[in-house]
Every structure is written in C-alpha cells, then in structure tokens.
Motif scaffolding. Structure first.
Motif, mmCIF file in Angstrom:
data_model
loop_
_atom_site.group_PDB
_atom_site.id
_atom_site.type_symbol
_atom_site.label_atom_id
_atom_site.label_comp_id
_atom_site.label_asym_id
_atom_site.label_seq_id
_atom_site.Cartn_x
_atom_site.Cartn_y
_atom_site.Cartn_z
ATOM 1 N N THR A 259 -42.146 -88.237 -0.295
ATOM 2 C CA THR A 259 -42.654 -89.191 -1.278
ATOM 3 C C THR A 259 -43.523 -88.445 -2.287
ATOM 4 O O THR A 259 -44.442 -87.725 -1.895
ATOM 5 N N ASP A 260 -43.226 -88.619 -3.573
ATOM 6 C CA ASP A 260 -44.048 -87.952 -4.582
ATOM 7 C C ASP A 260 -45.211 -88.853 -4.999
ATOM 8 O O ASP A 260 -45.354 -89.972 -4.502
ATOM 9 N N ALA A 261 -46.049 -88.353 -5.891
ATOM 10 C CA ALA A 261 -47.264 -89.070 -6.295
ATOM 11 C C ALA A 261 -46.978 -90.381 -7.025
ATOM 12 O O ALA A 261 -47.858 -91.240 -7.123
ATOM 13 N N LEU A 262 -45.756 -90.555 -7.523
ATOM 14 C CA LEU A 262 -45.379 -91.793 -8.207
ATOM 15 C C LEU A 262 -44.717 -92.789 -7.258
ATOM 16 O O LEU A 262 -44.297 -93.862 -7.677
ATOM 17 N N GLN B 99 -37.439 -89.639 -1.374
ATOM 18 C CA GLN B 99 -36.176 -88.927 -1.145
ATOM 19 C C GLN B 99 -36.033 -88.762 0.364
ATOM 20 O O GLN B 99 -36.980 -88.361 1.041
ATOM 21 N N GLU B 100 -34.859 -89.083 0.891
ATOM 22 C CA GLU B 100 -34.597 -88.910 2.315
ATOM 23 C C GLU B 100 -33.583 -87.789 2.490
ATOM 24 O O GLU B 100 -32.593 -87.724 1.764
ATOM 25 N N VAL B 101 -33.867 -86.914 3.447
ATOM 26 C CA VAL B 101 -33.008 -85.774 3.714
ATOM 27 C C VAL B 101 -32.629 -85.799 5.191
ATOM 28 O O VAL B 101 -33.494 -85.876 6.056
ATOM 29 N N ARG B 102 -31.331 -85.712 5.459
ATOM 30 C CA ARG B 102 -30.840 -85.667 6.831
ATOM 31 C C ARG B 102 -29.886 -84.475 6.943
ATOM 32 O O ARG B 102 -29.205 -84.140 5.987
ATOM 33 N N GLY B 103 -29.842 -83.887 8.126
ATOM 34 C CA GLY B 103 -28.910 -82.785 8.302
ATOM 35 C C GLY B 103 -28.956 -82.226 9.702
ATOM 36 O O GLY B 103 -29.821 -82.574 10.510
ATOM 37 N N ALA B 104 -28.009 -81.332 9.965
ATOM 38 C CA ALA B 104 -27.934 -80.684 11.267
ATOM 39 C C ALA B 104 -28.977 -79.580 11.351
ATOM 40 O O ALA B 104 -29.162 -78.822 10.400
ATOM 41 N N SER C 179 -39.663 -73.557 5.434
ATOM 42 C CA SER C 179 -38.760 -74.114 4.438
ATOM 43 C C SER C 179 -39.594 -74.507 3.231
ATOM 44 O O SER C 179 -40.789 -74.213 3.174
ATOM 45 N N GLY C 180 -38.977 -75.174 2.272
ATOM 46 C CA GLY C 180 -39.699 -75.524 1.062
ATOM 47 C C GLY C 180 -39.350 -76.886 0.533
ATOM 48 O O GLY C 180 -38.361 -77.496 0.941
ATOM 49 N N CYS C 181 -40.198 -77.346 -0.395
ATOM 50 C CA CYS C 181 -40.008 -78.663 -0.996
ATOM 51 C C CYS C 181 -40.489 -78.646 -2.447
ATOM 52 O O CYS C 181 -41.671 -78.401 -2.695
ATOM 53 N N PRO C 182 -39.595 -78.918 -3.406
ATOM 54 C CA PRO C 182 -40.027 -79.068 -4.792
ATOM 55 C C PRO C 182 -40.285 -80.541 -5.110
ATOM 56 O O PRO C 182 -39.628 -81.427 -4.558
ATOM 57 N N LEU C 183 -41.261 -80.794 -5.970
ATOM 58 C CA LEU C 183 -41.526 -82.145 -6.458
ATOM 59 C C LEU C 183 -41.707 -82.099 -7.968
ATOM 60 O O LEU C 183 -42.042 -81.053 -8.536
ATOM 61 N N LYS C 184 -41.559 -83.255 -8.607
ATOM 62 C CA LYS C 184 -41.821 -83.372 -10.039
ATOM 63 C C LYS C 184 -43.262 -83.782 -10.317
ATOM 64 O O LYS C 184 -43.658 -83.894 -11.473
ATOM 65 N N THR C 185 -44.023 -84.040 -9.254
ATOM 66 C CA THR C 185 -45.424 -84.420 -9.404
ATOM 67 C C THR C 185 -46.293 -83.385 -8.684
ATOM 68 O O THR C 185 -45.815 -82.633 -7.842
ATOM 69 N N SER C 186 -47.588 -83.390 -9.003
ATOM 70 C CA SER C 186 -48.491 -82.369 -8.470
ATOM 71 C C SER C 186 -48.976 -82.650 -7.050
ATOM 72 O O SER C 186 -49.772 -81.885 -6.506
ATOM 73 N N SER C 187 -48.496 -83.723 -6.449
ATOM 74 C CA SER C 187 -48.826 -84.010 -5.055
ATOM 75 C C SER C 187 -47.778 -84.936 -4.466
ATOM 76 O O SER C 187 -46.959 -85.515 -5.183
ATOM 77 N N GLY C 188 -47.851 -85.093 -3.161
ATOM 78 C CA GLY C 188 -46.939 -85.978 -2.452
ATOM 79 C C GLY C 188 -47.181 -85.836 -0.974
ATOM 80 O O GLY C 188 -48.196 -85.265 -0.549
ATOM 81 N N PHE C 189 -46.257 -86.355 -0.184
ATOM 82 C CA PHE C 189 -46.364 -86.165 1.257
ATOM 83 C C PHE C 189 -44.987 -86.235 1.895
ATOM 84 O O PHE C 189 -44.032 -86.727 1.304
ATOM 85 N N MET C 190 -44.912 -85.687 3.098
ATOM 86 C CA MET C 190 -43.671 -85.657 3.859
ATOM 87 C C MET C 190 -43.937 -86.127 5.276
ATOM 88 O O MET C 190 -45.042 -85.967 5.794
ATOM 89 N N ALA C 191 -42.925 -86.695 5.899
ATOM 90 C CA ALA C 191 -42.953 -87.077 7.312
ATOM 91 C C ALA C 191 -41.505 -87.087 7.771
ATOM 92 O O ALA C 191 -40.588 -87.052 6.948
ATOM 93 N N GLY C 192 -41.296 -87.138 9.079
ATOM 94 C CA GLY C 192 -39.918 -87.164 9.536
ATOM 95 C C GLY C 192 -39.793 -87.123 11.038
ATOM 96 O O GLY C 192 -40.727 -87.459 11.769
ATOM 97 N N ALA C 193 -38.611 -86.686 11.483
ATOM 98 C CA ALA C 193 -38.326 -86.623 12.918
ATOM 99 C C ALA C 193 -37.205 -85.625 13.172
ATOM 100 O O ALA C 193 -36.352 -85.398 12.314
ATOM 101 N N TYR C 194 -37.249 -85.041 14.342
ATOM 102 C CA TYR C 194 -36.155 -84.220 14.841
ATOM 103 C C TYR C 194 -35.473 -85.004 15.950
ATOM 104 O O TYR C 194 -36.134 -85.641 16.764
ATOM 105 N N GLN C 195 -34.157 -84.950 15.969
ATOM 106 C CA GLN C 195 -33.430 -85.531 17.090
ATOM 107 C C GLN C 195 -33.130 -84.379 18.049
ATOM 108 O O GLN C 195 -32.481 -83.397 17.681
ATOM 109 N N MET C 196 -33.660 -84.506 19.266
ATOM 110 C CA MET C 196 -33.495 -83.486 20.289
ATOM 111 C C MET C 196 -32.552 -84.011 21.372
ATOM 112 O O MET C 196 -32.571 -85.199 21.695
#
Length: 130
Positions: free
Chosen positions: A55-58, A62-67, A86-103
């Motif tokens: 989630t960006d500052a606005l 964006q949701e990302v899923r993959g193996a 890994s890395g993450c580009p944004l169009k804003t100067s801040s944001g946040f990330m969260a997620g899950a791994y399927q084990m």
C-alpha cells in the motif's frame, strides 16, 4: 525490525530505503527488505507460495502472489533459518507492506505464516509512518 511468529515459524523483516536507486524528483522510491524465516516449531516446513499486499501513501494497493521467494522454495527443518533480500518500488515516498507465506508440512497440510506489516519510510517523507 518487524517480527511475527505463526505456529512456530518466525518471520523477521528489515526494510531499508535505497537512496541510490530512488529518483524522488520523478516519483520513484525504492526499498530493499531483508527477510529471515526461522523454524522454531517441531515440524519441517517448505515455503510454497508468497502473498504481499503493498500500500502506498495514497492508499493504492498492489497484491503480489507467486511461487516461493526469489526463485526458491526453501525447506526448513526444526532449528533451521533462511534469509533473502528483495525490493519494492513505489510512486510515493512512503507506504507499507504485509503478507503471508504458505508453508507445507510433511503431512501435506498447508499453513499460512504471517509476514508482519512493516513501513516503508524514506527521508523524503515529512511524517514517517513508523
């Protein structure tokens, strides 16, 4: 540093703003995040998939899923750990990330291991999230 434990699997995240890869004047901000996964449980786990909610500052999401992660599906026996960056580009100067791994457990059962929410702060943000 951000951390969360789910069913004996600890996920630790350390985000870092990459000034050299960012171009604030063009609305391009880049972060690296290093993740360490530690198996403190009694069963072996294999990381099968990842899910990220970015989630960006606005408020744009964006949701990302993959193996796996970075092209790998690591298996962690009790006491093992695995790290990657890994890395993450944004169009804003801040944001946040969260997620899950399927084990996957040896029994074939799948469990969701939470990735703690973490903030992406840059020196260009007047009011950092974190």
């Amino acid at each position: 540093m951000y951390e969360r434990i789910t069913r004996g699997v600890k996920v630790i995240v350390r985000p870092k703003y990459l000034d050299g890869q960012s171009k604030p004047e063009e609305g391009h901000f880049v972060w690296a995040y290093s993740v360490t996964i530690e198996n403190h449980g009694r069963e072996t786990v294999t990381l099968r998939t990842r899910y990220w909610k970015i989630t960006d500052a606005l408020g744009h999401v964006q949701e990302v899923r993959g193996a796996g992660v970075v092209g790998e599906q690591p298996t962690l026996k009790p006491g093992d750990s695995y790290s990657y960056t890994s890395g993450c580009p944004l169009k804003t100067s801040s944001g946040f990330m969260a997620g899950a791994y399927q084990m996957q457990l040896p029994s074939g059962e799948f469990i969701n291991v939470e990735i703690p929410a973490f903030s992406l702060d840059s020196p260009h943000e007047k009011h950092p999230i974190n």
